[in-house]
Design an enzyme around this catalytic site. Sequence first.
Site, PDB file in Angstrom:
ATOM      1  N   ARG A   1       0.806  -1.224   0.000  1.00 45.48           N
ATOM      2  CA  ARG A   1       0.000   0.000   0.000  1.00 45.48           C
ATOM      3  C   ARG A   1       0.838   1.272   0.000  1.00 45.48           C
ATOM      4  O   ARG A   1       0.394   2.317  -0.436  1.00 45.48           O
ATOM      5  CB  ARG A   1      -0.920   0.000   1.224  1.00 45.48           C
TER       6      ARG A   1
ATOM      7  N   LYS B   1       1.845 -19.904   5.090  1.00 45.06           N
ATOM      8  CA  LYS B   1       1.121 -20.329   6.272  1.00 45.06           C
ATOM      9  C   LYS B   1       0.953 -19.123   7.215  1.00 45.06           C
ATOM     10  O   LYS B   1       1.729 -18.178   7.084  1.00 45.06           O
ATOM     11  CB  LYS B   1       1.864 -21.466   6.984  1.00 45.06           C
TER      12      LYS B   1
ATOM     13  N   HIS C   1       7.890 -23.845   4.369  1.00 43.43           N
ATOM     14  CA  HIS C   1       9.283 -23.663   3.933  1.00 43.43           C
ATOM     15  C   HIS C   1      10.191 -24.793   4.428  1.00 43.43           C
ATOM     16  O   HIS C   1      11.270 -24.998   3.891  1.00 43.43           O
ATOM     17  CB  HIS C   1       9.819 -22.269   4.288  1.00 43.43           C
TER      18      HIS C   1
ATOM     19  N   LYS D   1      13.908 -27.068   2.729  1.00 42.49           N
ATOM     20  CA  LYS D   1      15.245 -27.191   3.335  1.00 42.49           C
ATOM     21  C   LYS D   1      15.944 -28.399   2.731  1.00 42.49           C
ATOM     22  O   LYS D   1      15.334 -29.460   2.586  1.00 42.49           O
ATOM     23  CB  LYS D   1      15.136 -27.350   4.861  1.00 42.49           C
TER      24      LYS D   1
ATOM     25  N   GLU E   1      14.298 -23.215  19.007  1.00 39.65           N
ATOM     26  CA  GLU E   1      14.775 -21.896  18.569  1.00 39.65           C
ATOM     27  C   GLU E   1      15.269 -21.108  19.770  1.00 39.65           C
ATOM     28  O   GLU E   1      14.690 -21.212  20.857  1.00 39.65           O
ATOM     29  CB  GLU E   1      13.630 -21.123  17.928  1.00 39.65           C
TER      30      GLU E   1
ATOM     31  N   ASP F   1       1.770 -22.431  14.987  1.00 42.24           N
ATOM     32  CA  ASP F   1       2.886 -21.814  14.253  1.00 42.24           C
ATOM     33  C   ASP F   1       3.884 -22.859  13.753  1.00 42.24           C
ATOM     34  O   ASP F   1       4.451 -22.714  12.673  1.00 42.24           O
ATOM     35  CB  ASP F   1       3.594 -20.818  15.189  1.00 42.24           C
TER      36      ASP F   1
ATOM     37  N   HIS G   1       5.110 -27.357   9.989  1.00 44.00           N
ATOM     38  CA  HIS G   1       6.480 -27.854   9.841  1.00 44.00           C
ATOM     39  C   HIS G   1       6.676 -29.227  10.488  1.00 44.00           C
ATOM     40  O   HIS G   1       7.218 -30.145   9.881  1.00 44.00           O
ATOM     41  CB  HIS G   1       7.489 -26.881  10.476  1.00 44.00           C
TER      42      HIS G   1
ATOM     43  N   LYS H   1      10.296 -21.646  21.648  1.00 45.55           N
ATOM     44  CA  LYS H   1      11.124 -20.443  21.527  1.00 45.55           C
ATOM     45  C   LYS H   1      11.885 -20.252  22.833  1.00 45.55           C
ATOM     46  O   LYS H   1      11.453 -20.728  23.880  1.00 45.55           O
ATOM     47  CB  LYS H   1      10.245 -19.220  21.297  1.00 45.55           C
TER      48      LYS H   1
END
Length: 494
Positions: free
Chosen positions: A53, A151, A181, A185, A219, A238, A243, A343
């Site tokens: 935008r 996603k 994704h 890999k 992570e 998530d 995944h 995380k």
Amino acid sequence: MPQGRTTLIEHPFDIVVFGGRGDLAKRKLIPALFHLDVENRLPPDGRIIAVSRAKLSREEYRQQMREACTDCELEKFDPGAWDKFAERLDYVALDGSDPAHYELLKQALAGREQVVRVFYLATAPDLFVPVATNLAAAGLITPVTRLVLEKPIGHDLASAHEINAAIGKALSEQQIYRIDHYLGKETVQNLMVLRFANGLFEPLWNRTHIDHIQITVAEKVGVGGRWGYYDKAGAIRDMVQNHMLQLVCLVAMEPPITLDADAVRDEKLKVLKSLMPMRGADVAQLTVRGQYRTGTMDGKAVPGYLEEPDAGRASDTETFVAIKAGVQNWRWAGVPFYLRSGKRLPSRTSEIVVQFRAPPYALYPESAGAIHPNQLVMRLQPNEGIRLLMLNKQRGPGELRLRQTALDLSFNETFGGRSPDAYERLLLDVIRGRPTLFMRVDEVEQAWRWIETILEGWDREGITPKPYTAGSWGPSSAIALIERDGRTWHEDEE
Ligand code: BG6
């Protein structure tokens, strides 16, 4: 042309990136296309048209992306290569939700109706349906159009179904590329090669020889500036719905009859359909939810989930999840699949561990050392590679001692060079019209069906996240989840 590199795409293409100034475009998509160009993988007549935008000139947009690519992982940023790449980059300011704005896009695409046309929706999911509908209404969908969806597709089965049904009115299933994704890999693609191009493992790949499977996607990062999105999703939506379940599929699937997209996806779908639903109070035994609290990582204090920027309210969203899953079929009955992702864990480690059964009889005395069962460790990141852990005799004439050692294959050492980012492979596949590494509608919906048994169980049983300190391996119940079965999470001694 760099030696050994060939242009992989023969035909001209137009990629239109909605969300062209967003985080994904800056961090992944434009750098991936730049890398492909540097390696001479793109034909001269391939154009990239970013859409968002903001009122920007083409030059201003190019400058912003130059900065993004200067920081990306190319060993050395080459200004000459950038100038050549920038020629491909165009920018159109428009509001994707406003049908009246599509005239501008039409003008940018005019005269190239025969060219492969990719619309990449790197936007918030609530724009997927309006953009697809507006593209169709503007007559911009041609037989050579492909639509890429990031996603998450929906937040539960009903919403995913609604999105899929609405988009299915604008394009055929063959034209829709749903990205996960992880499938791009290198090491994840190698999983199928390892299983189906080698004769060694397949005879052992079943309940008779395998004790259990572990999949960890850990992570170090926290939620940072993504709180708004993440708080509605949590680790289960998530990371697990997409995944991790894709990794489960590649480990557990039967050999497909060919490598065609549908043959592979049919087998993955069967795995998803075989996942044991969480029933009754099972969910309390078989899952763990966690949320990180303030802690120390690499010697620095880091905020807890509720103190992250943009947080500002209490939340029951999980940033860690561990699950003991089961695949109910002949090959896998009784073999637990332990999954964990979170995380603010101590390291960025993604790996799949296949633990084989222990030898049936203890021939060696206890004094020789513990009999560790063999493990095949497939390391997705970092230090991509494969390790096969086995016992050997320690050298020396003294008392016999057993020692666990590894047959170690490091992809970096063996293949050298740079490991391409997943998006490079996936973008090429979209342009070339190869959907194998993308999710079919029924896969996405079946994954949601299973995830919903967990979400409903958490709701029903009142299961809220347990706190864990940032920098730890999640709540202690995640350790108990596996240890009460007499097993432990794999830890690399590296
Ligand atoms: C994304 C998630 O899909 O994958 C992120 O939305 C996560 O929360 C990321 O950080 C992890 O990807 P990778 O490639 O860094 O393992």
